[in-house]
Design a protein around this motif. Structure first.
Motif, short mmCIF file in Angstrom:
data_model
loop_
_atom_site.label_atom_id
_atom_site.label_comp_id
_atom_site.label_asym_id
_atom_site.label_seq_id
_atom_site.Cartn_x
_atom_site.Cartn_y
_atom_site.Cartn_z
N UNK A 9 -5.68 -4.94 -34.59
CA UNK A 9 -6.74 -4.94 -35.59
C UNK A 9 -7.79 -6.01 -35.27
N UNK A 10 -7.32 -7.21 -34.93
CA UNK A 10 -8.23 -8.31 -34.60
C UNK A 10 -9.09 -7.94 -33.41
N UNK A 15 -13.27 -7.26 -32.85
CA UNK A 15 -13.99 -8.16 -31.95
C UNK A 15 -13.45 -9.57 -31.90
N UNK A 16 -12.26 -9.79 -32.47
CA UNK A 16 -11.71 -11.16 -32.57
C UNK A 16 -12.76 -12.09 -33.19
N UNK A 17 -13.50 -11.52 -34.13
CA UNK A 17 -14.61 -12.24 -34.77
C UNK A 17 -14.09 -13.05 -35.95
N UNK A 43 -15.62 -10.96 -26.03
CA UNK A 43 -16.79 -10.29 -25.48
C UNK A 43 -17.07 -9.03 -26.30
N UNK A 44 -18.25 -8.96 -26.88
CA UNK A 44 -18.64 -7.82 -27.70
C UNK A 44 -19.52 -6.87 -26.90
N UNK A 103 -20.22 -18.02 -30.50
CA UNK A 103 -19.55 -18.50 -29.29
C UNK A 103 -18.57 -17.43 -28.83
N UNK A 104 -18.58 -17.12 -27.53
CA UNK A 104 -17.60 -16.14 -27.04
C UNK A 104 -17.22 -16.42 -25.60
N UNK A 105 -16.02 -15.91 -25.24
CA UNK A 105 -15.61 -15.85 -23.83
C UNK A 105 -15.19 -14.41 -23.57
#
Length: 223
Positions: free
Chosen positions: A30-31, A35-37, A50-51, A127-129
């Motif tokens: 689910x996360x 998008x792990x947002x 990463x989206x 912020x993203x990786x």
């Protein structure tokens, strides 16, 4: 037909194990789908994996995001990077690159340069990786501690298994935890440290800080 106590206990144990496995896996899926947002500091800083361009557009609309910090660094030959740049341009976002490795300690000099970007960037910033689990956890914690003046304990909550960060069992991504704890030791909070979003004046950013740096051995892990 009655079921013996032994058989019942075995079935109960099996069911419990299944729930323990399926529960976290389902939550993890689910996360990832979302998008792990998550929120780091409401209205100021958000975090994600990463989206794709559609996911990014969705979160920009919902949260008013104005800039992106990409911790994977410049990847001019990669499709995901080109799509992110195009999406950022079409959405009128300020885009920053600063590549760090998830598997190596990040030097204080790099952390200071990233803090300079976080101070300078229009807010809210995303912020993203790659997966949003390790590098993103480090920099989210760094923001809370180094800019908002949150306690180390509160900032360190950004390192969480709910984001996919697993720093034990010999996992090399424990380097992110070490880098944060070292920074806390070498940069203790002072009375002059801003609290909860009161941002200090921006530092001048070098070209390296704007564009992202390749680690000293010339490699980036987990791009």
């Amino acid at each position: 037909m009655t079921v013996s106590t032994g058989v019942f206990c075995k079935r109960l144990l099996f069911s419990s194990v299944v729930l323990l496995v399926i529960g976290p896996v389902s939550y993890g899926l689910y996360v990832w789908k979302e998008g792990n947002f998550d929120v780091v500091a409401e209205g100021r800083v958000y975090r994600s994996r990463q989206l794709d361009q559609y996911e990014l557009a969705r979160y920009v609309r919902e949260y008013g995001i104005k800039s992106i910090l990409n911790l994977r660094g410049k990847n001019l030959g990669s499709r995901w990077y080109q799509e992110e740049l195009m999406a950022a341009e079409s959405l009128a976002l300020r885009h920053y690159d600063y590549g760090i490795s998830a598997n190596r300690d990040v030097a204080d000099q790099d952390l200071e340069r990233i803090l300079a970007i976080l101070r300078e960037a229009p807010k809210p910033i995303l912020i993203h990786c790659k997966s949003g689990a390790d590098r993103t956890s480090l920099i989210s914690a760094l923001y809370l501690y180094g800019i908002e003046g949150r306690s180390p304990e509160e900032a360190e909550q950004q390192f969480s298994m709910r984001y996919g960060h697993i720093p034990f069992l010999g996992n090399s991504t424990a380097a992110m935890d070490r880098a944060f704890r070292r920074y806390v030791r070498t940069h203790p909070l002072s009375r002059s440290t801003p609290q909860h979003g009161s941002l200090p004046a921006s530092k001048a950013m070098t070209d390296d800080a704007m564009d992202g740096r390749i680690p000293r051995d010339g490699r980036r892990d987990g791009i």
